[in-house]
Scaffold this active site. Structure first.
Site, PDB file in Angstrom:
ATOM      1  N   LEU A 197       0.850  -1.197   0.000  1.00 61.36           N
ATOM      2  CA  LEU A 197       0.000   0.000   0.000  1.00 61.36           C
ATOM      3  C   LEU A 197       0.882   1.241   0.000  1.00 61.36           C
ATOM      4  O   LEU A 197       1.654   1.472   0.928  1.00 61.36           O
ATOM      5  CB  LEU A 197      -0.906  -0.005   1.238  1.00 61.36           C
ATOM      6  CG  LEU A 197      -1.800   1.231   1.414  1.00 61.36           C
ATOM      7  CD1 LEU A 197      -2.832   1.309   0.299  1.00 61.36           C
ATOM      8  CD2 LEU A 197      -2.477   1.214   2.774  1.00 61.36           C
ATOM      9  N   HIS A 221       5.303   2.200  12.215  1.00 66.34           N
ATOM     10  CA  HIS A 221       5.977   3.414  11.757  1.00 66.34           C
ATOM     11  C   HIS A 221       4.977   4.573  11.756  1.00 66.34           C
ATOM     12  O   HIS A 221       3.813   4.390  11.374  1.00 66.34           O
ATOM     13  CB  HIS A 221       6.521   3.197  10.340  1.00 66.34           C
ATOM     14  CG  HIS A 221       7.447   4.263   9.874  1.00 66.34           C
ATOM     15  ND1 HIS A 221       7.010   5.514   9.496  1.00 66.34           N
ATOM     16  CD2 HIS A 221       8.803   4.278   9.720  1.00 66.34           C
ATOM     17  CE1 HIS A 221       8.032   6.249   9.117  1.00 66.34           C
ATOM     18  NE2 HIS A 221       9.138   5.524   9.242  1.00 66.34           N
TER      19      HIS A 221
END
Length: 342
Positions: free
Chosen positions: A125, A229
Site C-alpha cells: 500500500l 511506523h
C-alpha cells in the site's frame, strides 16, 4: 476523478516512480523495474487462471483519469509462503521459576516462526504524497476488502497484513541494528531490498533458531517491538476498523506488527450489498462516502461516491457509470467507506 483497477503493463513507469518515493521499509515495493514488471505480469496471469495458488496475487492501481497517471498502489497475495518460506517472529513468553529460591519470572521471547504460511496477505500500500487527501488513502486500502467480498472463493480463510515497523528519518531500524545486523552483517536497507526482490535464502541460512529474550535488549529496542511506523499509523487504523487485529507476530527486520483476521469476519464480507443502478443526470451528489465496484473479475473497476443511499437502488451519474463500465439496472457492490467508529 480517481479510479481503482488492476495494474497493467502500461503502468510500469508510474509504479516505478512510486516505488522510488516509498523509501526504505516497504519491502514489497522495491525500486526494481524487473521485479515490478513481474508483479504486473503475475496479476495478469492470476486473472487469466494461469498461475498456481503459490504464485497468485493482485496488484491494484489508483489512477487519476484526468492526468492519466497512476498515483497509488495496493495489493493482495493469495497465499504466502507456499513457494518460499514466510518468516516472522512470534512474541511469546517463557516462565523461569525456582520454588526453593522463591523466584518466578515471566520473560518475553521472540521465536522465529512460519505460523502464518498459507494466509492471504494485504500488502504494497503506497499513495503519492500529493494525493493523501480527500479520502484517497481509505479508498486505495479498503477497496481490497470489497474485492475479497466479491471473490472470497479465491482467497484463504485467514488474511494478514504486515505493518511497517519503526525506522528513523535516515532509514535506520533500531530493532535490526540490535538483532538482524548481528547475524547478517548488512544494513537494514540492504536486507530489506534483498527480501523485496525475492532473495530470501539468506534469512533461512542466517536467522537465529533459538528464542531471543526480549529483556536482554535495550529499552529503546524493546519499545519498537510491535510498533507501527508513524507514517503507517493511518493505514494501520484503517485495517483495524475493517476487523484486523495484532495477535503477537512481528516482522523479522523492523519488528512491525502483523495484523490478522478471518476473512468471514471482515466488515466488507458481512456488510457489502449488491444494488441495481439508477442513472441520474445530476453531477452534484451529497451524502456519506461509499465504495462502489462493478464486480467484474478481470476488468475490475471501483470508485468512491457520495450518496444518500436508497434501500432499493444506488444512483450514479453517467460519468461514474462509464468509469465502472456498467449500465442502468445492473447490480454493483457497495459499502460505506467509514465504520461507525471512524
Amino acid at each position: 476523478m480517481l479510479i481503482v483497477r488492476h495494474a497493467e503493463f502500461r503502468d510500469l513507469d508510474d509504479i516505478f516512480i512510486l516505488a522510488e518515493k516509498s523509501g526504505v521499509g516497504l519491502t514489497s515495493l522495491p525500486a526494481n523495474r524487473e521485479i515490478l514488471f513481474s508483479r504486473i505480469e503475475r496479476t495478469r496471469k492470476t486473472l487469466l487462471g494461469e498461475c498456481p495458488r503459490s504464485e497468485q496475487g493482485y496488484l491494484f492501481v489508483l489512477e487519476d483519469i484526468e492526468d492519466k497517471r497512476v498515483v497509488g498502489v495496493s495489493a493482495i497475495e493469495v497465499a504466502v509462503g507456499l513457494s518460499e518460506p514466510f518468516y516472522n517472529y512470534h512474541v511469546g513468553k517463557q516462565v523461569h521459576a525456582c520454588k526453593n529460591l522463591n523466584v518466578y519470572k515471566i520473560l518475553n521471547t521472540l521465536f522465529l516462526s512460519n505460523d502464518l504460511t498459507g494466509s492471504s496477505e494485504l500488502c504494497t500500500l503506497f499513495l503519492d504524497e500529493a494525493y493523501r487527501k480527500n479520502l484517497n488513502g481509505k479508498l486505495l486500502s479498503k477497496i481490497r476488502f470489497l474485492f475479497i467480498a466479491a471473490f472470497h472463493e479465491f482467497f484463504q480463510p485467514k488474511i494478514i497484513a504486515e505493518m511497517r515497523g519503526y525506522s528513523d528519518e535516515s532509514g535506520r531500524s533500531p530493532f535490526w541494528d540490535a538483532i538482524g545486523y548481528q547475524f547478517f552483517n548488512m544494513d537494514f536497507a540492504t536486507a530489506d531490498y534483498l527480501s523485496g526482490v525475492g532473495q530470501k535464502a539468506f534469512i533461512a541460512e542466517l536467522m537465529p533458531r533459538f528464542p531471543i529474550y526480549v529483556d536482554l535488549l535495550s529499552a529503546d529496542v524493546q519499545g519498537v517491538i510491535g510498533a507501527v511506523h508513524p507514517h503507517s499509523k493511518p493505514a494501520s487504523h484503517v485495517l483495524e476498523s475493517e476487523g484486523l487485529r495484532y495477535q503477537g507476530y512481528v516482522d523479522i527486520f523492523d519488528a512491525g506488527p502483523t495484523l490478522e483476521a478471518e476473512i468471514c469476519y471482515l466488515r466488507a464480507v458481512k456488510e457489502s450489498q449488491l444494488l441495481p443502478i439508477k442513472l441520474t443526470n445530476s453531477t452534484q451528489q451529497d451524502g456519506a462516502p461509499y465504495l462502489v465496484a462493478n464486480d467484474t473479475y478481470q476488468e475490475y473497476r471501483a470508485i468512491l461516491i457520495h450518496s444518500s443511499l436508497d434501500a432499493e437502488y444506488i444512483e450514479l451519474s453517467h460519468q461514474q457509470a462509464s468509469l465502472l463500465n456498467v449500465e442502468e439496472g445492473q447490480k454493483i457492490r457497495i459499502l460505506p467507506l467509514n465504520t461507525t467508529e471512524q
